[in-house]
Design a protein around this motif. Structure first.
Motif, PDB file in Angstrom:
ATOM      1  N   THR A  46      -7.763   2.741  -0.655  1.00 21.16           N
ATOM      2  CA  THR A  46      -7.777   3.012  -1.782  1.00 21.16           C
ATOM      3  C   THR A  46      -8.279   4.048  -3.102  1.00 21.16           C
ATOM      4  O   THR A  46      -8.079   4.326  -4.360  1.00 21.16           O
ATOM      5  N   VAL A  47      -9.018   4.954  -1.889  1.00 20.25           N
ATOM      6  CA  VAL A  47      -9.582   5.995  -2.863  1.00 20.25           C
ATOM      7  C   VAL A  47      -8.181   7.011  -3.652  1.00 20.25           C
ATOM      8  O   VAL A  47      -8.317   7.119  -4.454  1.00 20.25           O
ATOM      9  N   ALA A  48      -7.155   7.461  -2.532  1.00 23.19           N
ATOM     10  CA  ALA A  48      -6.056   8.187  -3.266  1.00 23.19           C
ATOM     11  C   ALA A  48      -5.656   6.832  -4.548  1.00 23.19           C
ATOM     12  O   ALA A  48      -5.406   7.702  -5.337  1.00 23.19           O
ATOM     13  N   LYS A  49      -5.789   5.762  -4.508  1.00 22.45           N
ATOM     14  CA  LYS A  49      -5.258   4.999  -5.515  1.00 22.45           C
ATOM     15  C   LYS A  49      -5.818   4.867  -6.676  1.00 22.45           C
ATOM     16  O   LYS A  49      -5.322   4.478  -7.637  1.00 22.45           O
ATOM     17  N   VAL A  50      -7.013   4.888  -6.622  1.00 22.01           N
ATOM     18  CA  VAL A  50      -8.000   5.078  -7.119  1.00 22.01           C
ATOM     19  C   VAL A  50      -8.181   6.490  -8.174  1.00 22.01           C
ATOM     20  O   VAL A  50      -7.437   6.209  -9.768  1.00 22.01           O
ATOM     21  N   ASP A  51      -7.910   7.382  -7.452  1.00 21.79           N
ATOM     22  CA  ASP A  51      -7.246   8.888  -8.238  1.00 21.79           C
ATOM     23  C   ASP A  51      -5.856   8.724  -9.118  1.00 21.79           C
ATOM     24  O   ASP A  51      -5.712   8.779  -9.898  1.00 21.79           O
ATOM     25  N   GLU A  52      -5.588   8.023  -8.395  1.00 20.15           N
ATOM     26  CA  GLU A  52      -4.014   7.799  -8.558  1.00 20.15           C
ATOM     27  C   GLU A  52      -3.426   6.982 -10.075  1.00 20.15           C
ATOM     28  O   GLU A  52      -3.193   7.593 -11.065  1.00 20.15           O
ATOM     29  N   ILE A 181       6.154  -3.854 -19.127  1.00 24.95           N
ATOM     30  CA  ILE A 181       4.794  -2.888 -19.005  1.00 24.95           C
ATOM     31  C   ILE A 181       4.233  -2.588 -17.974  1.00 24.95           C
ATOM     32  O   ILE A 181       4.065  -3.579 -17.395  1.00 24.95           O
ATOM     33  N   PRO A 182       3.987  -1.424 -17.393  1.00 26.34           N
ATOM     34  CA  PRO A 182       2.889  -1.187 -17.005  1.00 26.34           C
ATOM     35  C   PRO A 182       1.771  -1.885 -16.543  1.00 26.34           C
ATOM     36  O   PRO A 182       1.029  -1.991 -17.065  1.00 26.34           O
ATOM     37  N   VAL A 183       1.712  -2.227 -15.141  1.00 25.03           N
ATOM     38  CA  VAL A 183       0.953  -2.826 -14.828  1.00 25.03           C
ATOM     39  C   VAL A 183      -0.101  -2.580 -13.396  1.00 25.03           C
ATOM     40  O   VAL A 183       0.785  -2.017 -12.153  1.00 25.03           O
ATOM     41  N   PHE A 184      -1.642  -2.388 -13.849  1.00 28.38           N
ATOM     42  CA  PHE A 184      -1.921  -1.675 -12.770  1.00 28.38           C
ATOM     43  C   PHE A 184      -3.323  -3.202 -12.551  1.00 28.38           C
ATOM     44  O   PHE A 184      -3.483  -3.697 -12.938  1.00 28.38           O
ATOM     45  N   GLY A 185      -3.368  -3.161 -10.842  1.00 32.23           N
ATOM     46  CA  GLY A 185      -4.019  -4.099 -10.355  1.00 32.23           C
ATOM     47  C   GLY A 185      -5.085  -4.050  -9.717  1.00 32.23           C
ATOM     48  O   GLY A 185      -4.626  -3.088  -8.709  1.00 32.23           O
ATOM     49  N   MET A 186      -5.954  -4.311  -9.635  1.00 38.01           N
ATOM     50  CA  MET A 186      -6.610  -4.080  -8.157  1.00 38.01           C
ATOM     51  C   MET A 186      -6.169  -5.667  -7.228  1.00 38.01           C
ATOM     52  O   MET A 186      -6.040  -6.725  -7.719  1.00 38.01           O
ATOM     53  N   VAL A 187      -5.681  -5.410  -6.313  1.00 38.00           N
ATOM     54  CA  VAL A 187      -4.973  -6.321  -5.045  1.00 38.00           C
ATOM     55  C   VAL A 187      -5.589  -6.326  -3.815  1.00 38.00           C
ATOM     56  O   VAL A 187      -5.905  -5.565  -3.170  1.00 38.00           O
ATOM     57  N   ASP A 188      -6.132  -7.547  -3.941  1.00 43.05           N
ATOM     58  CA  ASP A 188      -6.509  -8.117  -2.461  1.00 43.05           C
ATOM     59  C   ASP A 188      -5.492  -8.448  -1.078  1.00 43.05           C
ATOM     60  O   ASP A 188      -5.073  -8.585  -1.319  1.00 43.05           O
ATOM     61  N   THR A 189      -5.916  -8.593  -0.055  1.00 44.92           N
ATOM     62  CA  THR A 189      -5.044  -8.767   1.253  1.00 44.92           C
ATOM     63  C   THR A 189      -4.170 -10.051   1.239  1.00 44.92           C
ATOM     64  O   THR A 189      -3.186 -10.326   1.794  1.00 44.92           O
ATOM     65  N   ASN A 190      -4.754 -10.986   0.268  1.00 50.09           N
ATOM     66  CA  ASN A 190      -4.115 -12.472   0.469  1.00 50.09           C
ATOM     67  C   ASN A 190      -2.983 -12.253  -1.032  1.00 50.09           C
ATOM     68  O   ASN A 190      -2.435 -13.265  -0.938  1.00 50.09           O
ATOM     69  N   SER A 191      -2.647 -11.032  -1.852  1.00 45.27           N
ATOM     70  CA  SER A 191      -1.787 -10.337  -2.610  1.00 45.27           C
ATOM     71  C   SER A 191      -0.847  -9.934  -2.789  1.00 45.27           C
ATOM     72  O   SER A 191      -0.748  -9.549  -1.637  1.00 45.27           O
ATOM     73  N   ASP A 192      -0.202 -10.691  -3.801  1.00 51.79           N
ATOM     74  CA  ASP A 192       1.115 -10.017  -3.245  1.00 51.79           C
ATOM     75  C   ASP A 192       1.426  -8.502  -4.119  1.00 51.79           C
ATOM     76  O   ASP A 192       1.756  -8.412  -5.748  1.00 51.79           O
ATOM     77  N   PRO A 193       1.905  -6.772  -3.746  1.00 55.35           N
ATOM     78  CA  PRO A 193       1.245  -5.980  -4.459  1.00 55.35           C
ATOM     79  C   PRO A 193       2.707  -5.885  -5.258  1.00 55.35           C
ATOM     80  O   PRO A 193       2.831  -4.387  -5.663  1.00 55.35           O
ATOM     81  N   ILE A 196       3.678  -4.922  -8.825  1.00 54.54           N
ATOM     82  CA  ILE A 196       2.074  -3.879  -9.305  1.00 54.54           C
ATOM     83  C   ILE A 196       2.314  -2.603  -9.360  1.00 54.54           C
ATOM     84  O   ILE A 196       3.318  -2.439  -8.203  1.00 54.54           O
ATOM     85  N   ASP A 197       3.057  -2.038 -10.901  1.00 54.75           N
ATOM     86  CA  ASP A 197       3.079  -0.314 -10.749  1.00 54.75           C
ATOM     87  C   ASP A 197       2.451   0.663  -9.905  1.00 54.75           C
ATOM     88  O   ASP A 197       2.784   1.236  -8.848  1.00 54.75           O
ATOM     89  N   TYR A 198       0.839  -0.076 -10.282  1.00 57.51           N
ATOM     90  CA  TYR A 198       0.068   0.975  -9.517  1.00 57.51           C
ATOM     91  C   TYR A 198      -0.971   0.132  -9.114  1.00 57.51           C
ATOM     92  O   TYR A 198      -2.279  -0.594  -9.403  1.00 57.51           O
ATOM     93  N   VAL A 199      -0.750   0.031  -7.024  1.00 59.16           N
ATOM     94  CA  VAL A 199      -1.975  -1.239  -7.051  1.00 59.16           C
ATOM     95  C   VAL A 199      -2.921   0.312  -5.997  1.00 59.16           C
ATOM     96  O   VAL A 199      -3.080   1.126  -5.555  1.00 59.16           O
ATOM     97  N   ILE A 200      -4.526  -1.086  -6.418  1.00 58.21           N
ATOM     98  CA  ILE A 200      -4.964  -0.888  -5.974  1.00 58.21           C
ATOM     99  C   ILE A 200      -5.986  -1.453  -5.268  1.00 58.21           C
ATOM    100  O   ILE A 200      -6.546  -2.520  -5.368  1.00 58.21           O
ATOM    101  N   PRO A 201      -5.693  -1.236  -3.273  1.00 56.95           N
ATOM    102  CA  PRO A 201      -6.096  -2.611  -2.284  1.00 56.95           C
ATOM    103  C   PRO A 201      -7.623  -2.177  -2.904  1.00 56.95           C
ATOM    104  O   PRO A 201      -8.074  -1.690  -2.043  1.00 56.95           O
ATOM    105  N   ALA A 202      -8.504  -3.570  -2.294  1.00 55.92           N
ATOM    106  CA  ALA A 202      -9.609  -3.610  -3.033  1.00 55.92           C
ATOM    107  C   ALA A 202     -10.090  -5.021  -3.393  1.00 55.92           C
ATOM    108  O   ALA A 202      -9.189  -5.753  -3.170  1.00 55.92           O
TER     109      ALA A 202
END
Length: 277
Positions: A46-52, A181-193, A196-202
């Protein structure tokens, strides 16, 4: 240095996923372990993905691009509204208007309707209407304001979408995917990543979790906006340095032209004088 740290995320409950039976197998790379039937998200990822994501968002803001924030779930609405407004970005926190991206001109028409009503109020047309008409128009304006007020400044399609809960906002994600259009998303464990172009697992269900992730993203965007402002000031200062030079050149050219004209007039006068002699 990272924009968020492990302890910060842990304290906000970002690591809590959904029940194991509700998981989406595509989220396996972002899951650290299972505890008491609940999946635990790998916070180092999550830390790495937030930075990206933050770095890309910073550049978008620096270029003056618009990012549309989307979150219609109760826990995230207010946080998203506050954070997006703090960086001057549009947001959708009420129901997603279907076709908002794919049928953008229609949405713009509705926004223009809002501006027309405002104009009527200012120029006095509104006062000449009957009580019933006034009530109808006021209700219509309130309805438009609720759903579209936060995107009134969005004159063209956004350069990116930031979505909280990509499963709930699947229509918005699908429209953005369709238009590239690029999508940034907070993605939980029940969702399909996968879409999503920029996945933030959270954890996308806890207000604190949404707050800490969005805080880092908007801070980066703010940096981008400040850099853009500073560059503008520098460019203007450089332009001011050039201006006196241009002015001097123009004056010199004007002076030379005047001198040339005078010389020409003198020659013509001489010519006439000689002819008369």
């Amino acid at each position: 240095m990272s924009r968020v740290n492990f302890d910060q995320l842990l304290e906000a409950g970002v690591h809590f996923g959904h029940l194991k039976r509700k998981w989406n197998p595509a989220m396996a790379p972002y899951i650290f372990m299972e505890r008491n039937g609940i999946h635990i998200i790998d916070l180092y990822k999550t830390v790495a993905k937030v930075d990206e994501a933050a770095e890309v968002m910073k550049n978008l803001a620096k270029q003056g691009k618009k990012v549309l924030f989307v979150a219609t779930k109760k826990q995230a609405k207010q946080v998203v509204a506050d954070k997006a407004a703090s960086v001057g970005m549009p947001y959708v926190i009420e129901r997603w208007p279907g076709g908002m991206l794919t049928n953008f001109p229609t949405i713009r028409k509705a926004i223009k309707k809002m501006a027309t009503i405002d104009k009527m109020t200012k120029d006095g047309t509104f006062d000449n209407l009957s009580k019933r008409e006034k009530l109808q128009i006021t209700r219509q304006r309130a309805k438009l304001e609720k759903t579209l007020g936060s995107i009134a400044d969005l004159t063209r399609l956004p350069s990116a979408l930031f979505v909280v809960d990509v499963m709930k906002e699947h229509i918005a994600v699908r429209e953005a995917n369709r238009l590239g259009i690029p999508v940034f998303g907070m993605v939980d464990t029940n969702s399909d990543p996968n879409n999503i172009d920029y996945v933030i697992p959270a954890n996308d269900d806890a207000t604190k979790s949404v707050e800490v992730i969005l805080g880092a993203i908007c801070e980066a965007m703010n940096e981008g906006l400040e850099e853009r402002k500073a560059e503008k000031v520098d460019a203007e200062a450089a332009g001011e340095g050039e201006a006196p030079k241009r002015e001097r050149k123009a004056k010199a050219a004007k002076r030379n032209k005047k001198e040339d004209d005078e010389a020409l007039n003198a020659n013509v006068a001489d010519k006439f004088a000689k002819e008369e002699e």
